[in-house]
Scaffold this active site. Structure first.
Site, PDB file in Angstrom:
ATOM      1  N   HIS A   1       0.842  -1.187   0.000  1.00 37.03           N
ATOM      2  CA  HIS A   1       0.000   0.000   0.000  1.00 37.03           C
ATOM      3  C   HIS A   1       0.877   1.235   0.000  1.00 37.03           C
ATOM      4  CE1 HIS A   1      -3.169   2.807   1.092  1.00 37.03           C
ATOM      5  NE2 HIS A   1      -3.993   1.885   0.641  1.00 37.03           N
TER       6      HIS A   1
ATOM      7  N   ASP B   1      -7.904  -5.682   0.332  1.00 34.95           N
ATOM      8  CA  ASP B   1      -8.387  -6.543  -0.744  1.00 34.95           C
ATOM      9  C   ASP B   1      -7.933  -7.990  -0.611  1.00 34.95           C
ATOM     10  OD1 ASP B   1      -9.806  -4.599  -2.123  1.00 34.95           O
ATOM     11  OD2 ASP B   1      -7.985  -3.801  -3.001  1.00 34.95           O
TER      12      ASP B   1
HETATM   13  N1  CMC Z   1       4.170  -7.526  -4.794  1.00 38.73           N
HETATM   14  C1  CMC Z   1       5.505  -7.468  -5.008  1.00 38.73           C
HETATM   15  N2  CMC Z   1       6.235  -6.355  -4.907  1.00 38.73           N
HETATM   16  C2  CMC Z   1       5.596  -5.229  -4.578  1.00 38.73           C
HETATM   17  C3  CMC Z   1       4.212  -5.206  -4.332  1.00 38.73           C
HETATM   18  C4  CMC Z   1       3.496  -6.406  -4.434  1.00 38.73           C
HETATM   19  N3  CMC Z   1       2.184  -6.444  -4.233  1.00 38.73           N
HETATM   20  N4  CMC Z   1       3.829  -3.943  -4.026  1.00 38.73           N
HETATM   21  C5  CMC Z   1       4.946  -3.195  -4.078  1.00 38.73           C
HETATM   22  N5  CMC Z   1       6.002  -3.963  -4.405  1.00 38.73           N
HETATM   23  C6  CMC Z   1       7.411  -3.527  -4.512  1.00 38.73           C
HETATM   24  C7  CMC Z   1       7.642  -2.785  -5.826  1.00 38.73           C
HETATM   25  O1  CMC Z   1       8.096  -3.661  -6.828  1.00 38.73           O
HETATM   26  C8  CMC Z   1       8.685  -1.780  -5.420  1.00 38.73           C
HETATM   27  O2  CMC Z   1       9.930  -2.443  -5.405  1.00 38.73           O
HETATM   28  P1  CMC Z   1      11.284  -1.608  -5.765  1.00 38.73           P
HETATM   29  O3  CMC Z   1      11.387  -0.526  -4.728  1.00 38.73           O
HETATM   30  O4  CMC Z   1      12.363  -2.641  -5.652  1.00 38.73           O
HETATM   31  O5  CMC Z   1      11.091  -1.080  -7.156  1.00 38.73           O
HETATM   32  C9  CMC Z   1       8.334  -1.434  -3.962  1.00 38.73           C
HETATM   33  O6  CMC Z   1       7.621  -2.591  -3.457  1.00 38.73           O
HETATM   34  C10 CMC Z   1       7.456  -0.194  -3.818  1.00 38.73           C
HETATM   35  O7  CMC Z   1       6.342  -0.366  -4.695  1.00 38.73           O
HETATM   36  P2  CMC Z   1       5.647   0.846  -5.481  1.00 38.73           P
HETATM   37  O8  CMC Z   1       4.871   0.292  -6.612  1.00 38.73           O
HETATM   38  O9  CMC Z   1       6.686   1.884  -5.775  1.00 38.73           O
HETATM   39  O10 CMC Z   1       4.713   1.399  -4.340  1.00 38.73           O
HETATM   40  P3  CMC Z   1       3.400   2.249  -4.550  1.00 38.73           P
HETATM   41  O11 CMC Z   1       3.148   2.938  -3.270  1.00 38.73           O
HETATM   42  O12 CMC Z   1       3.529   3.101  -5.766  1.00 38.73           O
HETATM   43  O13 CMC Z   1       2.268   1.139  -4.855  1.00 38.73           O
HETATM   44  C11 CMC Z   1       0.488  -0.385  -4.635  1.00 38.73           C
HETATM   45  C12 CMC Z   1       1.305   0.737  -3.963  1.00 38.73           C
HETATM   46  C13 CMC Z   1      -0.734  -0.684  -3.779  1.00 38.73           C
HETATM   47  C14 CMC Z   1      -0.005   0.094  -6.014  1.00 38.73           C
HETATM   48  C15 CMC Z   1       1.373  -1.649  -4.782  1.00 38.73           C
HETATM   49  O14 CMC Z   1       1.798  -2.095  -3.510  1.00 38.73           O
HETATM   50  C16 CMC Z   1       0.680  -2.769  -5.544  1.00 38.73           C
HETATM   51  O15 CMC Z   1       0.712  -2.789  -6.782  1.00 38.73           O
HETATM   52  N6  CMC Z   1       0.011  -3.728  -4.808  1.00 38.73           N
HETATM   53  C17 CMC Z   1      -0.770  -4.765  -5.449  1.00 38.73           C
HETATM   54  C18 CMC Z   1      -2.121  -4.205  -5.861  1.00 38.73           C
HETATM   55  C19 CMC Z   1      -3.066  -4.032  -4.676  1.00 38.73           C
HETATM   56  O16 CMC Z   1      -3.211  -4.912  -3.833  1.00 38.73           O
HETATM   57  N7  CMC Z   1      -3.735  -2.850  -4.645  1.00 38.73           N
HETATM   58  C20 CMC Z   1      -4.751  -2.562  -3.628  1.00 38.73           C
HETATM   59  C21 CMC Z   1      -4.361  -1.426  -2.720  1.00 38.73           C
HETATM   60  S1  CMC Z   1      -5.444  -1.339  -1.278  1.00 38.73           S
HETATM   61  C22 CMC Z   1      -7.000  -0.947  -1.936  1.00 38.73           C
HETATM   62  C23 CMC Z   1      -7.070   0.446  -2.404  1.00 38.73           C
HETATM   63  O17 CMC Z   1      -6.914   1.382  -1.588  1.00 38.73           O
HETATM   64  O18 CMC Z   1      -7.308   0.644  -3.591  1.00 38.73           O
END
Ligand code: CMC
Length: 431
Positions: A308, A366
């Site tokens: 998140h 989720d």
């Molecule tokens: N699985 C594997 N690696 C992950 C994941 C994951 N679910 N989420 C983040 N990472 C890694 C990502 O690869 C990155 O690694 P690095 O720093 O080495 O490049 C690091 O963690 C930070 O990730 P980010 O994408 O820069 O972080 P963000 O804050 O932009 O993204 C997120 C947040 C929710 C989009 C992401 O964690 C994700 O894609 N999660 C899976 C989708 C999900 O479950 N979304 C629902 C969110 S809760 C409901 C809502 O509020 O909508």
């Protein structure tokens, strides 16, 4: 606006500028850069808004480090345990918990608006049967501005109030009708003698051919899912609603924009994607393979329902959702649900893995919600529409707050331009 006693000093090319710093009631200090461009001629750069407060707000607060979520100061776990969705709607919309009389009046007003204009049934019928219910919801909610002309004038507080109540009241009807249309069953009209969650379950699962009795335990679980999704401060879909609204667009158009944004798998679409992932994993022995894929930089796969932007600790909604999954599955006699087993083992394996620990990736709301919804009988395509109907009150509360701000300006981000500078047009024969 919050207290401003501190300042920050910014130096550009040897010239220093003092910037006010706002101290909020909770959360990190916020450097006010509104006059930055006028004073310095420079912009700030923050794609994805990782360090930028787009607004001030008094509605919802998240402490991502502690794993805390407060609505108007009340912790989400207390609201999920002691309150119910319509009471939380009142709290989000009006700022305080209602008295018994205020709640009765509010529930009465919502209940009186559950039906849709009959002409809208034709609108549903224009979609292909295999349309995703989210596609139908984006279209139908946007089309509400063509049906409810008497609540689109945003300068009139009464019309704003009526639009708010209409959206909260009609969203379950729209989501249920999108579902019925999708599966080829007749629409079921709302029943105003049922509570909000029971009415939604009845509209989804009853058929004219036989009686359907809503289980109070399932209605309670449904209500809790609504409550857990009700608001989440300035997330992508809420920011979309605020940006759409900043131009003066009508409330139905703004909420349709929010629904469209929510649909993405990184946001509300994650509940559908998560259940599909758990099914694909299938058995506990395949978990290491998927954990390895999630960690592989060359594989786009991510563990859905994990991670998140704000929570760097347990998402408090996930904790309640996990308890709810156990309760609902036990009630339905499916404690040995293989998907739940995979989810629990996957959670354990990810939490024990240094990759997830270092990046502070925890289960989010989720991760377990899809398991409950599937056990209740919903297909995966309905998971995100249920998120959308629950989040409507959050979008509306934030929209109302924004419109009451006397300093409201159209949202207009700037950019870091890296393209060509001005050059002369070349005639086609000379290219
Ligand atoms: N699985 C594997 N690696 C992950 C994941 C994951 N679910 N989420 C983040 N990472 C890694 C990502 O690869 C990155 O690694 P690095 O720093 O080495 O490049 C690091 O963690 C930070 O990730 P980010 O994408 O820069 O972080 P963000 O804050 O932009 O993204 C997120 C947040 C929710 C989009 C992401 O964690 C994700 O894609 N999660 C899976 C989708 C999900 O479950 N979304 C629902 C969110 S809760 C409901 C809502 O509020 O909508």
């Amino acid at each position: 606006m919050a207290d401003t006693t501190k300042t920050a000093t910014l130096t550009i090319d040897g010239q220093s500028y003092e910037l006010p710093v706002h101290t909020p009631t909770a959360g990190p200090d916020v450097i006010d850069i509104r006059k930055l461009y006028a004073q310095t001629g420079a912009f700030t750069y923050d794609p994805g808004f990782t360090s930028t407060a787009s607004t001030d707000s008094t509605i919802t607060f998240i402490d991502g480090g502690k794993g805390e979520l407060l609505h108007r100061g009340y912790p989400i776990d207390q609201l999920a345990a002691k309150s119910h969705y319509l009471e939380v709607c009142y709290l989000l919309l009006y700022g305080e918990l209602p008295t018994a009389a205020q709640l009765e009046d509010f529930e009465g007003r919502v209940t009186m608006h559950t039906m849709l204009h009959e002409q809208m049934m034709n609108f549903f019928r224009g979609f292909r049967r295999d349309a995703h219910p989210m596609a139908i919801m984006v279209g139908v909610v946007g089309a509400m501005s063509a049906f409810y002309h008497d609540s689109t004038d945003i300068s009139d507080p009464w019309q704003r109030e009526v639009a708010s109540i209409r959206l909260i009241a009609k969203m379950p009807t729209i989501a249920a009708m999108a579902y019925k249309y999708h599966i080829g069953q007749p629409f079921v009209y709302p029943r105003n003698n049922l509570d909000y969650a029971s009415n939604f379950l009845n509209m989804c699962f009853s058929v004219p051919a036989e009686d359907y009795n809503v289980s109070p335990v399932l209605a309670r679980a449904m209500d809790r899912i609504f409550t857990l999704h009700a608001d989440h401060e300035q997330n992508a879909s809420t920011s979309t609603v605020r940006l759409a609204s900043s131009s003066g667009a009508n409330p139905f158009a703004c909420i349709a924009a929010g629904i469209a944004c929510l649909w993405g798998p990184a946001h509300g679409g994650a509940n559908q994607a998560c259940l599909e992932m758990l099914r694909e994993i299938g058995t506990v022995d395949r978990i290491p393979e998927f954990i390895a894929r999630a960690k592989d930089k060359d594989d786009p796969f991510r563990l859905m329902g994990f991670g998140h932007r704000v929570y760097k600790n347990f998402d408090p909604r996930a904790t309640v959702m996990k308890e709810s999954a156990d309760e609902v599955l036990e009630l339905l006699g499916v404690e040995n649900n293989p998907t739940l087993q995979v989810a629990k083992e996957l959670e354990k394996a990810a939490l024990a893995d240094p990759y997830f620990a270092e990046k502070k990736l925890f289960p989010n709301v989720d991760f377990y919600s899809g398991i409950i919804l599937e056990a209740m009988g919903f297909p995966t395509s309905m998971f995100t529409p249920i998120f959308a109907l629950s989040r409507t009150v959050g979008w509306i509360s934030q929209w109302k707050e924004q419109l009451s701000d006397p300093q409201l300006k159209i949202g207009r981000p700037r950019q870091l331009y890296l393209g060509e500078t001005a050059r002369d047009y070349i005639d086609i024969e000379n290219r």
